[in-house]
Design a protein around this motif. Structure first.
Motif: not given
Lengths: 298, 266, 325
Positions: A195-210
């Protein structure tokens, strides 16, 4: 006459190359996030382009309506996007498992519809130009005219590359993330919290997009449908680079950017648009696992 | 010594993963009508070898033949159509289809009805469908699930699903059936029941290759046992000889599985 | 026996009412809704075949629809082809494109198929906009003429009035749904469901998944291309908006609400979702936001959809203690 003609040619090529690299780096920001999320969660985020659009929208309103400068706006947008990524994971994506692939697509597609059409409803489809001083500044190097806004976008993209690289290869959690992307079951066995790893992956992914949206806001017109046309190239890129292979996506993105720019200098517009798709189909037929192999079982 | 052609012949089957050799130059042949067990400690390459043979994994080297016809490198559906069917360790069934539908699906690619005939619903189709239903009901009766012919497969217990899988693997009248762990995780009564079913099917002429952890089950059912360790064949013969083979004992002792073999002896 | 004949009777009466509507009411709005329903239901029916029965999430339907539209419009206006040959050519081209997309991506995975099909649909819109010499770009091809069909006996039917288009599209929709129904209730449909439910098991039983997947894609592409070719003459214009994502989202919602893998369910939801939002006079943006919310809610709250719910009910009924037969 001849030397002069060649220098004009060279100038033209250099300009095309620079434009290609800038657009390629921005493609890479979006495609790497998409690929990272697919690698770690086995989810194809169809709403990915909308976060790029939201990033650009936010940057536009921050600078034009609230008087922020370019750099503070980029920082704020990136921070907001990262938090949005956490929220997105907790609210929607966290409840999905890998086997519900179609469900994840429909869920993120629904999100994309809400964000995109909501933006159309609120802001209309009229393109907005983020006309700051930045948009018209150039740096002249020899005979090359380099728009400052593109250079800034390039710098931001490269900085984000470096940050992502350091996170993935130098931190514990980054190694865990790559571990999950390479072998989900093995990673779970050695005690990585998915869960922690997945949350971070989504946060990074969306962060890069933004970040990509904010960085490009001064270069292109900002409008609610901008994410839509962008993300389709990002999909092609992650297939070309190998599904779930983050560095493969980055390389494929820069290659596509340069190729599009060069092709655009000589051939009709329709060829530029079709390039990503044709490359994707060619890769699928000739090397289905992607140019650089896959980082994840599919 | 063997004047007749073997039903299945495997020559030099090899499969590697990331430098690790899971199956190493494995060769054997099966006689028509036999029931042969394939045993070995965890990770000895039993399942990998049958995954390769049935086309679900690509072998790195080796050839295999069914009735003299080469199956090497064919896609899973082609191997099935050639007459080699299998069941899976993780029991698979179509949960939303009825038991009878589960069985009829399993036969439909082998009865020669074309897509056009299937759409036009002529005599050929009706004949083939009636035959499949009859065979399906007969097999359901054999495995003891006839009462549930029209129930969705989702209602079955774990052991019943294994029975359904066995019945489905018999539907297209295969030459050879490979059962991957048919009794793993089921209770003792069900083990006896499955053993009986396999004997009954064999008596009807089906050749079977059974991969199992349950040595006891294999020893009482099979006329011949092949033992693998680290991807290689270390023993091959009737159960009596296998029990006293020093290499087999060593392999099982080394893997804390002597108790299983002992139980088989006792 | 009795239940079946009641259903057959209801079906025949329903069909008669549908065909009698232009005689009962001259209301053009009702006819327009009927035409929309006929076209959209063919699209959602094809998607149901691909996604609901075979388990492949496809975004390519709108691409096939638009390719059929452009092909028929160009051939009929510029090459003087007859309506049916233009429509058939549109369907054939859509099918060919569908095979290329399906064959290339399905060898990798169904993930790749979903991604490629979406990219394809978006590419279609861009190509229609930018390949000006062929498609005339963003302005499209306006003023498509009313087509004429040669009827047996030397009669000519000029399709100009809304009622004519209503008959034409409803007739084609009945043909398309009959074809889909024929497939899904045959052993071909059973094999498609088997592939969706458990692909390795199906392979181990001699079923070639790629062949059935390509069959489903080809059929849906053919029908979508043909209905596009017919629908475009009702619109009298073809422009890049024929590839609008609006169509994709609408047919997805129709399939999700109606229940993937449920023939009648998807047909019913297509009818309801054509009529209701239009009657409520939502703007398109707002309707899409609502559809998005519905999609998210459906995926979070009813992951198995209507079909999953029915399946659980059937299982529960069988699990009830019963008197031995």
């Amino acid at each position: 006459m001849r030397p002069r003609g060649r220098s004009v040619d060279l100038n033209f090529y250099a300009q095309l190359l620079l434009n290609g690299i800038v657009i390629g780096v921005i493609y890479a920001l979006i495609a790497m996030g998409l690929s990272l999320i697919f690698g770690v969660l086995e989810i194809v985020n169809f709403a990915h382009g909308e976060f790029y659009m939201l990033g650009a929208m936010c940057a536009y309103f921050l600078t034009v309506n609230w008087g922020f400068g370019y750099w503070p706006a980029v920082l704020i947008v990136t921070a907001v996007a990262i938090s949005l990524g956490c929220v997105l994971y907790e609210a929607l994506l966290g409840s999905l498992r890998g086997e519900s692939f179609e469900r994840s697509i429909l869920l993120t597609l629904g999100l994309s519809m809400v964000l995109q059409n909501g933006a159309v409803f609120l802001f209309t489809t009229t393109p907005k130009m983020m006309a700051t001083g930045l948009s018209y500044s150039n740096i002249i190097v020899g005979e090359l005219r380099l728009p400052l806004s593109r250079l800034y976008a390039l710098g931001l993209g490269l900085a984000a590359f470096a940050a992502l690289y350091l996170t993935l290869y130098r931190t514990r959690v980054g190694k865990a993330m790559r571990g999950v992307a390479q072998n989900r079951d093995a990673a779970l066995m050695v005690g990585i919290d998915p869960r922690a790893v997945s949350r971070l992956a989504v946060a990074i992914g969306i962060g890069l997009s933004g970040l990509a949206g904010a960085a490009l806001a001064p270069v292109y017109a900002v409008h609610p449908l901008m994410g839509f046309s962008f993300v389709f190239k990002a999909f092609a890129i992650i297939i070309i680079g190998g599904l779930g292979n983050v560095s493969g996506a980055a390389i494929a993105a820069v290659m596509l950017g340069i190729l599009e720019s060069l092709v655009g200098g000589f051939l009709p517009l329709v060829m530029v648009d079709a390039l990503a798709f044709i490359s994707m189909i060619a890769v699928l037929l000739l090397r289905p696992q992607g140019l650089f192999g896959r980082g994840v079982r599919v | 010594m063997t004047p007749v052609q073997p039903l299945l012949e495997v020559r030099g089957l090899t499969k590697r993963y990331l430098g690790l050799t899971a199956v190493d130059d494995l060769s054997y042949a099966l006689e028509t009508g036999s029931v042969v067990g394939l045993i070995g400690p965890n990770g000895s390459g039993k399942s990998t070898s049958i995954d390769c043979m049935s086309g679900f994994q690509a072998a790195d080297r080796g050839q295999w033949f069914l009735d003299g016809r080469e199956l090497t490198g064919l896609a899973p559906h082609r191997i099935a159509r050639a007459g080699l069917t299998r069941t899976f360790q993780t029991v698979r069934a179509y949960d939303e289809l009825t038991l009878l539908e589960n069985l009829c699906v399993a036969a439909q690619e082998n009865d020669g009805v074309s897509w056009m005939q299937a759409l036009l619903r002529g005599k050929t189709l009706r004949g083939a469908d009636a035959a499949a239903r009859a065979r399906g009901l007969e097999l359901l009766a054999t495995v003891g699930l006839a009462n549930y012919a029209d129930a969705p497969a989702a209602i079955l217990s774990y052991g019943q699903r294994k029975l359904l899988a066995i019945a489905a693997s018999m539907m297209p009248k295969p030459r050879l059936v490979v059962l991957d762990e048919p009794v793993a995780g089921v209770n003792q009564t069900m083990v006896r029941h499955i053993e009986e079913v396999i004997r009954k099917l064999n008596a009807e002429g089906v050749t079977l290759l059974i991969v199992e952890h349950n040595v006891d089950f294999i020893m009482s059912l099979c006329s011949r046992v092949i033992v693998l360790e680290s991807g290689s064949k270390i023993a091959d013969g009737p159960p009596g000889l296998i029990r006293s083979d020093p290499r087999v004992l060593a392999a099982y002792l080394g893997n804390k599985r002597a108790a299983e073999l002992d139980a088989g002896n006792g | 026996m009795n239940a079946i004949s009641v259903r057959a009777l209801a079906f025949v009466i329903g069909l008669m009412v549908l065909f009698a509507i232009p005689k009962l009411t001259g209301n053009e709005y009702v006819l327009a809704l009927g035409i929309s329903f006929a076209a959209l239901s063919v699209l959602s029916g094809g998607l149901n075949l691909v996604y609901g029965y075979t388990g492949l999430l496809s975004f390519a339907q709108v691409g096939f629809f638009g390719i059929g539209s452009y092909t028929a419009a160009l051939l009929v206006t510029e090459q003087n082809w007859s309506l049916w040959s233009g429509v058939a050519a549109g369907g054939a081209l859509a099918t060919a494109v569908g095979m290329v997309i399906g064959y290339s991506s399905l060898r990798l995975s169904r993930h790749a198929f979903a991604i490629v099909s979406l990219s394809f649909a978006l590419l279609c819109m861009i190509v229609a906009r930018d390949w000006v010499s062929l498609t005339r770009g963003a302005m499209g091809i306006p003023g498509l003429p009313a087509p004429t069909i040669n009827l047996p006996g030397g009669m000519r039917w000029r399709i100009a009035q809304p009622a004519d288009f209503y008959y034409l599209l409803l007739g084609f929709a009945v043909f398309a749904h009959a074809l889909i129904y024929g497939v899904v209730t045959s052993r071909l449909g059973r094999a498609m469901r088997a592939i969706k439910l458990n692909e390795p098991l199906a392979q181990s039983q001699g079923i070639n998944p790629l062949a059935y997947k390509l069959l489903a894609i080809a059929l849906s592409a053919l029908l979508a291309g043909m209905v596009g070719g017919l629908f475009v003459f009702y619109l009298t214009i073809v422009d890049p908006s024929i590839f609008d994502f609006y169509y994709t989202e609408t047919m997805l919602i129709m399939v999700i609400i109606g229940g993937p893998g449920s023939f009648w369910g998807v047909l019913a939801s297509s009818a309801v979702l054509t009529a209701v939002p239009d009657l409520l006079r939502f703007t398109t943006d707002l309707r899409m936001v609502l559809y998005g919310v519905v999609l998210i809610a459906a995926m979070l709250l009813f992951p198995g959809g209507l079909g999953g719910w029915l399946h659980r009910r059937r299982v529960a009924r069988w699990r009830q203690p019963r008197v031995a037969p």
